[in-house]
Design an enzyme around this catalytic site. Sequence first.
Site, mmCIF file in Angstrom:
data_model
loop_
_atom_site.group_PDB
_atom_site.id
_atom_site.type_symbol
_atom_site.label_atom_id
_atom_site.label_comp_id
_atom_site.label_asym_id
_atom_site.label_seq_id
_atom_site.Cartn_x
_atom_site.Cartn_y
_atom_site.Cartn_z
ATOM 1 N N GLU A 1 -13.453 1.421 57.340
ATOM 2 C CA GLU A 1 -12.534 0.274 57.641
ATOM 3 C C GLU A 1 -12.895 -1.072 56.805
ATOM 4 O O GLU A 1 -12.227 -1.707 56.207
ATOM 5 C CB GLU A 1 -12.002 0.036 58.963
ATOM 6 C CG GLU A 1 -11.263 1.130 59.434
ATOM 7 C CD GLU A 1 -10.009 1.673 59.222
ATOM 8 O OE1 GLU A 1 -9.550 0.692 58.152
ATOM 9 O OE2 GLU A 1 -9.333 2.526 59.276
ATOM 10 N N ASP B 1 -7.738 12.450 54.298
ATOM 11 C CA ASP B 1 -7.040 11.944 53.155
ATOM 12 C C ASP B 1 -7.447 11.169 52.132
ATOM 13 O O ASP B 1 -7.428 11.544 50.717
ATOM 14 C CB ASP B 1 -5.873 11.084 53.788
ATOM 15 C CG ASP B 1 -6.368 9.821 54.646
ATOM 16 O OD1 ASP B 1 -7.519 9.788 54.777
ATOM 17 O OD2 ASP B 1 -5.370 9.238 55.368
ATOM 18 N N GLU C 1 5.577 8.810 63.066
ATOM 19 C CA GLU C 1 4.036 8.851 62.738
ATOM 20 C C GLU C 1 3.757 10.517 62.601
ATOM 21 O O GLU C 1 3.000 10.766 61.615
ATOM 22 C CB GLU C 1 3.191 8.451 63.879
ATOM 23 C CG GLU C 1 1.741 8.735 63.696
ATOM 24 C CD GLU C 1 1.071 7.592 62.756
ATOM 25 O OE1 GLU C 1 -0.301 7.590 62.915
ATOM 26 O OE2 GLU C 1 1.713 6.810 62.134
ATOM 27 N N GLU D 1 2.167 4.632 53.403
ATOM 28 C CA GLU D 1 2.120 5.896 52.523
ATOM 29 C C GLU D 1 3.194 6.376 51.756
ATOM 30 O O GLU D 1 3.291 6.776 50.531
ATOM 31 C CB GLU D 1 1.256 6.748 53.299
ATOM 32 C CG GLU D 1 -0.037 6.667 53.814
ATOM 33 C CD GLU D 1 -0.101 5.923 55.091
ATOM 34 O OE1 GLU D 1 -1.274 5.308 55.059
ATOM 35 O OE2 GLU D 1 0.734 5.507 55.689
#
Length: 634
Positions: free
Chosen positions: A203, A341, A459, A524
Site C-alpha cells: 500500500e 490482481d 463487493e 476498478e
Amino acid sequence: MRRIKVPRGARPYQPMSRQHKRTLAWLLFGTITFGAYYLWSARPVDPLAVPFESHETYMNGHSRHMSLTSRQSYDWKQAPFIHKIDSYIQLPNEPVQTLPKVQFDFPLESPSQRRWREERRTAVRDEFKRSWESYREFAWGQDELKPIEGKGLDTFGGWGATLVDSLDTLWIMGFKEYFDEAVEAVAAIDFGKSDMKAVSVFETTIRYLGGLLSAYDLSHEPVLLEKAIQLGEMLYRAFDTTNNTPQSYMNIEDAKIAGRSEFPAEVNMCFACLGSLTMEFTRLAQITSQAKYYDIVAKITIMMDRTQNSTQVPGLWPTIINAATEQFDQSRFFSIGALADSTYEYFPKMHALLGGVDPVYEKLYKDSALMIDKHMLFRAAIPDEKKGADLLFCGDIYSDTDGELKLHSDLQHLTCFIGGMFGLAGRLFQNDNHIDLGAKLTKGCIYAYAAMPTGIMPETFSMMPCASRTSCMWNEAAWHDAAINSCGNKNSDNNVADDASTTCRPPPRGFKEISNSRYLLRPEAIESVFIMYRITGDRSYLDHAWDMFTSVVTASRTPYANGQIRDVTIVARPAQRGGTLSKDDNVEDKMESFWTAETLKYFYLVFSREDMISLDDWVFNTEAHPFRRPRGRA
C-alpha cells in the site's frame, strides 16, 4: 421631366408584398438564431477543456516550489542494508521500441457532443472539489477523512495518504492553487518516523511512492522527487531479507537499527504483495538512473518467470506463495481478484513502461492470459439471453488433489480491472481477440452495476455459469432455487428461521448470491470503462460511465464528502450530519484515499479530451497514478 425607358420584356419594379416581407424576416431571424445557437453550443462548457500541452503550461507555469526542501528527521539513504547485493541487473539500455498505438483515432465531435461530455466532466470535478475541501478543513495531513463526522483518521503510516495519493488528481483537474498548497504540505511529511508499528509495503508503494512519482512526472517539482527518493530508500529496506524478496509489512524502527540481522523471507505471502512493486521501482530507477531500484524488482520478475509453469495450474500463480523457498506450488487456489490482481495487471504495463525492450513481460502476460481465458472466464445465465452473449465474467478456480480444476463463479469488484487489462494488452500486443475479451468483461461489470437497485455493483457476489460461452438458456426455476438456497444458508448461518421472504432478499434475477453487498468506493469498473473507451472510441461507454457516476454519488454522498455504502441492494436515505448513524443509514463513515486518487480521476478522464493523459504517452499504476512512457524510436 425625363422619363426612364423600361427595356422591352422587363417587369417594372413592384414593392414587396406583406407576405414576402414576413418570409424574409423569418429567414433572417432563423439565420441569426441558428448562428447564435451554434456559437453558444460551440463555446466550451468547461474552461479547462484545453489541449493537454496548454493545460501542462498552465499548471507548471510560475512554480513557487523551486526553493522548497524536503524536511526529514531521518535520512533513509544511511539506513543499513544487511543482505548485500554484489551486482545489479541494469535497466535495459537498448533503444526504446515504437510500440503499437493504443488510443483510438477520435473523430471531431459535434458541438452538442462536446457540450454533453464537458458538462459531465465538470460535474465530476465539482464532486472531487467537495471531497477535497472537506479533507482540507477537517483532516489535512491525515490519511483519510471521515465523511460523516468530519474528522481525520490515520490508517496508512500517518503520512497523509489522501494528500499524496491525490496530488496528480489535483494537477489533472486543474486545481493549481490546491496543488501548490499540497506540494508545500508534502515537503513537510516526515517519512523518517510513523506512529504505526509497521506499514504495508504494498500500500505504501502504490499510494505514496506511486503518487509522488506521478506528480513529479506531471509537474517536475524537485521536492516531489526528493520525497520519492527518501520513501524509495525506506521501502528498499523491505527487500533486506534472506533472499531479497520483500516483506509484506515493514517495521520502520527495526529497519533503522545498525548491526541488525537481515529480515526473514516470508513463507505465507500474497502474490500481489510480491509482484506488484515493479512499476513504481522501475519508474524510480528510470528517473534517478539508479540501477539498484530496478534490480530489486527485476529479480522478482525472474523468479516469477522461473516458476510460472511449476504451479498447480501452469501459467498462473496461486494467491498465496512461499517467498522464502521460492516454491509456488503449495496453494491450490487461484484468483485474479484480491491477493493477486495487480501482479497480472503489471505485465502489459511494464512492457509499455520499458518501451517493449524486455520480452519477459510479454511472455508472462501471454502465458497467464491464455489460462485465464481458458479456465476463469465464463458466460453467466441471465434472463436476456441475447445480451448475455455479449458479457463475460471472471471467477476463481481451485485445483483439487486429482488435478481437476473447479470454477468458482464467485465475483469481486476488484476483478473488474481485468477488462481494461485485456484491452490494453490487446493493443500493445496487437491481439484483437483480447480487445474483444476486454470489452465483454467490461460490459459484464457494467451489467452488474445496472442490475442492482442502487445502480452499483456489490463487493462480492456469484452468478450461474453457463455450460458454454456460445449458447445458454435462461432457467427461471434453477435460478429461483439457487437464490432461495443461498438465503436459506445465510439464515442457517445466522441461526434464524429459514424464511427468505423476511430475513433475506433474493438477489436480482441472474445473480445466485450476494455475499458482500457493500460498495467501498472502488475504481476498478470505471477504470476498465475508461480504458475501453480510449481504445475503441465507442461513445456508449460515456453513457455507462455517467450512469455509474450518478448512481455512486446519489448513494454515497454525505454532508461532507462520500462514504462507503453498506448495502447496494437497497435504496436508503443518506447518512446525516453529526456522526451518529441510525440503523436506517446506508453510508459508512469511511472514505479511503482511492476515492479521490482513482475513482473520481477515472470518471473525470473518461469525460476529458482524449489527449488528457493519453494512453500512448502514459501508463497507470494500480492506484491510477500515470507514469510517463519513454518515447519510441523508429
